[in-house]
Design a protein around this motif. Structure first.
Motif, PDB file in Angstrom:
ATOM      1  N   THR A 169       0.918  -1.219  -0.078  1.00  0.00           N
ATOM      2  CA  THR A 169      -0.148   0.088   0.091  1.00  0.00           C
ATOM      3  C   THR A 169       0.783   1.401   0.005  1.00  0.00           C
ATOM      4  O   THR A 169       0.683   2.172  -0.732  1.00  0.00           O
ATOM      5  CB  THR A 169      -0.987   0.085   1.402  1.00  0.00           C
ATOM      6  OG1 THR A 169      -1.695  -1.130   1.215  1.00  0.00           O
ATOM      7  CG2 THR A 169      -1.784   1.398   1.075  1.00  0.00           C
ATOM      8  N   MET A 170       1.904   1.457   0.924  1.00  0.00           N
ATOM      9  CA  MET A 170       2.847   2.408   1.089  1.00  0.00           C
ATOM     10  C   MET A 170       3.465   2.462  -0.278  1.00  0.00           C
ATOM     11  O   MET A 170       3.701   3.777  -0.876  1.00  0.00           O
ATOM     12  CB  MET A 170       3.572   2.278   2.151  1.00  0.00           C
ATOM     13  CG  MET A 170       2.826   2.318   3.516  1.00  0.00           C
ATOM     14  SD  MET A 170       4.000   1.714   4.831  1.00  0.00           S
ATOM     15  CE  MET A 170       5.299   3.133   4.905  1.00  0.00           C
ATOM     16  N   LEU A 171       3.973   1.536  -1.005  1.00  0.00           N
ATOM     17  CA  LEU A 171       4.735   1.414  -2.160  1.00  0.00           C
ATOM     18  C   LEU A 171       3.808   2.111  -3.281  1.00  0.00           C
ATOM     19  O   LEU A 171       4.463   2.878  -4.151  1.00  0.00           O
ATOM     20  CB  LEU A 171       5.194   0.232  -2.504  1.00  0.00           C
ATOM     21  CG  LEU A 171       6.271   0.186  -3.893  1.00  0.00           C
ATOM     22  CD1 LEU A 171       7.371   0.875  -3.562  1.00  0.00           C
ATOM     23  CD2 LEU A 171       6.490  -1.383  -3.979  1.00  0.00           C
ATOM     24  N   ILE A 172       2.608   1.822  -3.319  1.00  0.00           N
ATOM     25  CA  ILE A 172       1.856   2.447  -4.457  1.00  0.00           C
ATOM     26  C   ILE A 172       1.465   3.804  -4.346  1.00  0.00           C
ATOM     27  O   ILE A 172       1.647   4.717  -5.182  1.00  0.00           O
ATOM     28  CB  ILE A 172       0.231   1.675  -4.472  1.00  0.00           C
ATOM     29  CG1 ILE A 172       0.677   0.019  -4.880  1.00  0.00           C
ATOM     30  CG2 ILE A 172      -0.669   2.276  -5.244  1.00  0.00           C
ATOM     31  CD1 ILE A 172      -0.957  -0.551  -4.756  1.00  0.00           C
ATOM     32  N   SER A 185      -3.321   8.606  -5.324  1.00  0.00           N
ATOM     33  CA  SER A 185      -2.581   7.321  -5.035  1.00  0.00           C
ATOM     34  C   SER A 185      -3.188   6.539  -3.866  1.00  0.00           C
ATOM     35  O   SER A 185      -3.021   5.271  -3.784  1.00  0.00           O
ATOM     36  CB  SER A 185      -1.178   7.661  -4.668  1.00  0.00           C
ATOM     37  OG  SER A 185      -0.895   8.808  -3.780  1.00  0.00           O
ATOM     38  N   SER A 186      -3.450   7.510  -2.868  1.00  0.00           N
ATOM     39  CA  SER A 186      -4.309   6.784  -1.787  1.00  0.00           C
ATOM     40  C   SER A 186      -5.354   5.804  -1.885  1.00  0.00           C
ATOM     41  O   SER A 186      -5.670   4.548  -1.493  1.00  0.00           O
ATOM     42  CB  SER A 186      -4.624   7.642  -0.682  1.00  0.00           C
ATOM     43  OG  SER A 186      -3.352   8.601  -0.080  1.00  0.00           O
ATOM     44  N   LEU A 187      -6.253   6.328  -2.951  1.00  0.00           N
ATOM     45  CA  LEU A 187      -7.481   5.571  -3.121  1.00  0.00           C
ATOM     46  C   LEU A 187      -7.247   4.387  -4.091  1.00  0.00           C
ATOM     47  O   LEU A 187      -7.752   3.187  -3.952  1.00  0.00           O
ATOM     48  CB  LEU A 187      -8.276   6.488  -4.004  1.00  0.00           C
ATOM     49  CG  LEU A 187      -9.729   5.857  -4.370  1.00  0.00           C
ATOM     50  CD1 LEU A 187     -10.552   5.144  -3.456  1.00  0.00           C
ATOM     51  CD2 LEU A 187     -10.719   6.885  -5.187  1.00  0.00           C
ATOM     52  N   THR A 188      -6.151   4.482  -4.924  1.00  0.00           N
ATOM     53  CA  THR A 188      -5.721   3.660  -5.744  1.00  0.00           C
ATOM     54  C   THR A 188      -5.144   2.289  -4.837  1.00  0.00           C
ATOM     55  O   THR A 188      -5.490   1.186  -5.401  1.00  0.00           O
ATOM     56  CB  THR A 188      -4.771   3.980  -6.899  1.00  0.00           C
ATOM     57  OG1 THR A 188      -5.196   5.256  -7.372  1.00  0.00           O
ATOM     58  CG2 THR A 188      -4.348   2.831  -8.078  1.00  0.00           C
TER      59      THR A 188
END
Length: 513
Positions: A169-172, A185-188
């Motif tokens: 999650t953090m990497l995305i 990016s957080s929602l994705t």
């Protein structure tokens, strides 16, 4: 109306897609936080969720800072937990309503402007402490409750699964903006990771494992408490603390977002909005709250700048509660934890670490002290108050050392003392040391063109000084006193002679907030 709401104002460029997607991201991030804070306060999870909806919706429409998110917070939960245990949830609702009234009173009296008195080192300490507190709260997701009710760290496969999901999650969140900023990016990250967990049936902790989020529209409910003086005596101290903590956290968050967006919010309007939101929350079965720095930063970092994002976040939260609980309860907590950890990393003022050795020692001490009080006592109001008091005392001490006097005797034999620097309680001793009463001539002039009489301690010092000159048979004239200084000195008028002809007139900027 459109211009005031800043929602459908066609003169403002609003990216509606960004606002909607940002609001949806915030709504997902609000759920575990609201549930956790309600449980901390010893209340039903729905009490926290209802507060998140009502606080977020009202402040998004009426608040003084577009893009800022409000909801149920840990700062308020810590305050009301003892009242919930001793008197029950109805007294909580009454306390929240009263706190809202106090916040509206603060806004009416324009007390929000006093947030400007918070020095920058205190802001650094507040933000750093809050980032650490939010991070420490996420560590609980890597624990489980054993048979005895004690929290234990996860071990083996469950721990590695949690770490892996949070890490992805953090990497995305970190990597996606480098490729595209079309969607937050957080929602994705939440959608992709949740789809993988659900699709591959990965066994990990979910939102539903914490508590059910299924509910109806918040019911209108007048607090069932006796409307007596005794009830007021019980809830008033709690209401004062809730109101104070809520306003401090909200206005500091407002200042932080102002810096990030390089715009200016309206502090007094935010006080009124927070008060109105707490009243509505208390009447609709919510625990109350204030601005949430974590969710606000998620919203701002996703690109939201208008009120629409906050409205979407609160409305979508209500939709999840009423219709989407089954789906939301399947979201992996590790994904939401990863989002919040990235918020912590973005919230922490890493630049403050570089100031050590470069900034004045006292500023570094204030940053560290405010951070430590926030982290260990979880009392944001106390942390800010301590920082402001220390900064104010240091400022007073530094100004006390700056009072100077240029001395000369004119052709008429009159001794002149031209003062530089404010005369106040801290500078009195240095001020008295400037005068040589025994050797001065019979007539002395004290010139305040570059100074001012600031408080009652200064008046008393002048009173005693003129008395000492009078006892020595000498006359003292005070010149270039501003009108406000003259008003302070009227009670000493029988002793002090004031030269009004050469007094300057100072223009004071009015506060339009």
């Amino acid at each position: 109306m459109n211009s005031r709401l800043n929602l459908f104002d066609l003169s403002q460029k609003v990216n509606y897609k960004t606002e909607v997607l940002s609001g949806l991201t915030v709504a997902l991030a609000l759920i575990p936080e609201a549930i956790a804070f309600a449980l901390i306060a010893g209340l039903s999870p729905l009490t926290g969720l209802y507060a998140a909806f009502t606080m977020g919706f009202v402040t998004s429409i009426l608040g003084g800072r577009p893009g800022m998110i409000s909801g149920a917070t840990g700062a308020v939960a810590v305050v009301i937990v003892s009242l919930a245990q001793s008197h029950g949830v109805e007294y909580i609702f009454a306390t929240v309503v009263l706190a809202g009234l106090l916040q509206i009173l603060a806004g009416t009296l324009k007390l929000g402007k006093f947030i400007r008195l918070v020095p920058h080192p205190v802001m650094f300490g507040f933000v750093n402490g809050l980032a650490i507190v939010i991070f420490m709260a996420q560590l609980n997701q890597f624990k489980y409750t054993d048979a005895s009710g004690t929290l234990q760290w996860l071990q083996g496969t469950p721990l590695w699964i949690m770490l892996g999901i949070a890490g992805i999650t953090m990497l995305i969140i970190w990597g996606l903006p480098k490729l595209t900023k079309v969607i937050p990016s957080s929602l994705t990250a939440i959608v992709v990771v949740s789809a993988a967990v659900i699709g591959f049936n990965i066994d990990t902790k979910t939102v539903g494992d914490i508590a059910s989020v299924q509910g109806s529209f918040p019911p209108f409910h007048i607090p069932s408490v006796p409307f007596t003086l005794e009830t007021l005596q019980i809830i008033f101290p709690y209401a004062c603390i809730v109101a104070g903590v809520g306003l401090i956290e909200s206005l500091l968050t407002l200042n932080l977002i102002d810096e990030i967006t390089e715009t200016k919010g309206r502090s007094n309007k935010e006080c009124m909005a927070q008060g109105t939101a707490n009243i509505v929350s208390g009447l609709f079965s919510g625990m109350g709250g204030c601005a949430m720095i974590g969710q606000s930063l998620i919203n701002i970092s996703s690109g939201a700048r208008a009120r629409l994002s906050g409205i979407v976040a609160s409305v979508m939260l209500l939709v999840f509660i009423m219709f989407g609980a089954g789906l939301i309860e399947k979201l992996p907590m590790a994904a939401l934890t990863g989002v919040m950890i990235m918020v912590c990393i973005g919230t922490f003022e890493w630049a403050s670490l570089k100031t050590i050795g470069r900034m004045p020692v006292i500023d570094v001490i204030v940053i560290i002290l405010v951070t430590l009080v926030t982290v260990f006592l979880h009392n944001l109001a106390l942390a800010v108050l301590v920082g402001v008091i220390i900064s104010a005392l240091v400022f007073a001490w530094q100004n006390a050392q700056r009072i100077r006097a240029r001395k000369y005797t004119d052709e008429s034999g009159v001794k002149h003392y031209e003062l530089f620097g404010p005369l106040f309680f801290g500078s009195i001793q240095t001020f008295n040391e400037k005068f040589d009463i025994t050797n001065d001539p019979s007539e002395v002039v004290i010139d305040f063109a570059e100074s001012r009489v600031a408080d009652m301690s200064a008046i008393e010092a002048l009173h005693k000084l003129t008395q000492r000159y009078a006892l020595a048979g000498k006359v003292v004239h005070l010149r270039h006193l501003s009108p406000d200084c003259q008003r302070l000195l009227r009670k000493a008028g029988s002793i002090i002679e004031v030269n009004i002809m050469q007094d300057p007139h100072y223009q004071v900027a009015s506060d339009l907030e």
